[in-house]
Design a protein around this motif. Structure first.
Motif: not given
Length: 388
Positions: A76-85
């Motif tokens: 979940v954190d990885a997808y959150t970081a991707l959306r932020g990028g």
């Protein structure tokens, strides 16, 4: 203040095999969970919904309750970081190849990527210098570790939160989170202005010059090697490129740490604050020749500023950011203050066209940063007007 301390593990061959199998297993599981998340939610994975889909399967595969929770949280954190990028534009516009590639497939996890441990999965015996750690083969006890005296003292006094198990260059590390109390900032007697640049990494208003020529030569040499490897287009060349990129980043980080430490030490010893230029958006404001664009865009301006800020915070040294416009083109003499591009006939020299004041351009910029900090500090600390 949250800090991290890197502790080197000294496992036996049997313990190292268990740690290696654990990293491989949790990253394979994370990749499967990522595929499920992408299939059901796209890039908007929800930890609660993903837990309903994957928690039972992870438990059935032999993962402990906490390990399963951490695997789901990592995804979940990885997808959150991707959306932020994507939102910030770091992956380009909607039609860019990099962004389209990132949005078209699940996030992958390297077999040796770091894994998170909390106090239920990892326990520290500081006096014995050993840890007990969960692995896929069961609890492994009495794994020895080592570190400097300062690291061990901080670990014993301030450790709070999770730790990451990291495998890098054939060595094992635990990166532990520390919660260090902030000292109260002192009232500065004056300010040290710091001008950041490419040729000179940092130049202070005192005239101290921390040159970046050696780092610049190192980066140019690495760029030539990188071009040679890219031309080969082989798998081994790509692996070497990644290794060289990590080495170059570590080298630049080391240089910035050393420079920041020296600047903060002078400020703390003399009871002064540190004034920095606000370089937000500098790459969008500055126009440079084509052959220097990569040099400017890859320069770690922001990292040096962050290092100075956090080291100053640890020492109780106040830090102030001021406007960066025209600091190297403004005459620092108070009664003059003439601003003109012609005041700087070349990169290294400042010569005021009005009053004739001359000196090194970077030192003049540092003095202007200091003067702006003095004015800003007086304005901030100005007493409120009495009510009428």
């Amino acid at each position: 203040m949250k800090l991290v301390v890197q502790i080197k593990l000294l496992p036996t061959p049997e313990q190292a095999a268990a740690l290696e199998a654990t990293l491989r297993a949790v990253n394979e599981a994370a990749a499967r969970v990522s595929a499920v998340a992408f299939e059901h939610f796209g890039l908007r994975a929800s930890e609660r919904e993903l837990r309903k889909l994957c928690y039972g399967e992870l438990r059935a595969q032999g993962f402990g309750a906490q390990a399963a929770q951490h695997i789901i949280k990592r995804v979940v954190d990885a997808y959150t970081a991707l959306r932020g990028g994507i939102r910030s534009g770091r992956l380009g516009g909607p039609q860019s190849k990099r962004r389209c590639k990132a949005e078209s497939k699940p996030i992958g996890f390297r077999p040796d990527a770091a894994h998170i441990y909390d106090d239920r999965c990892l326990s520290w015996q500081i006096d014995a210098r050993t840890v007990s750690i969960w692995t896929i083969k069961g609890r492994v006890k009495r794994v020895r570790f080592t570190g400097s005296a300062n690291q061990l003292k901080q670990l014993a006094e301030y450790r709070k939160g999770e730790s990451d198990l990291v495998f890098r260059d054939g060595m094992w590390f635990l990166v532990a989170t520390l919660e260090v109390p902030d000292p109260e900032p002192f009232e500065p007697a004056d300010w040290i202005g710091v001008d950041r640049g490419v040729v000179n990494l940092a130049t202070t208003s005192d005239g101290d010059n921390h040159q970046g020529r050696r780092l610049d030569r190192y980066r140019r040499r690495q760029a030539r090697k990188r071009a040679e490897l890219q031309a080969k287009k082989s798998r081994s060349a790509r692996q070497l490129l990644k290794k060289r990129a990590r080495r170059e980043a570590r080298h630049a980080t080391h240089v910035n740490h050393r420079t920041a430490k020296r600047v903060v030490a002078v400020a703390a010893r003399t009871g002064r604050g540190i004034a920095l230029e606000d370089l937000s958006g500098i790459r969008g404001r500055v126009t440079v020749p084509r052959d220097q664009r990569a040099r400017l865009s890859g320069w770690p301006f922001h990292q040096l500023g962050e290092f100075i800020a956090y080291k100053a915070r640890r020492m109780g040294v106040p830090v102030l950011q001021v406007d960066a416009h025209y600091t190297s083109q403004t005459c620092p003499i108070p009664w003059c203050g003439h601003v003109a591009r012609a005041n700087r006939p070349d990169r290294d020299t400042f010569r005021c066209r009005r009053c004739g004041f001359a000196g090194p351009a970077d030192v003049v910029a540092g003095i202007n940063v200091r003067n702006r900090a003095r004015s800003a500090w007086v304005f901030v600390n100005m007493p409120d007007p009495a009510p009428t």
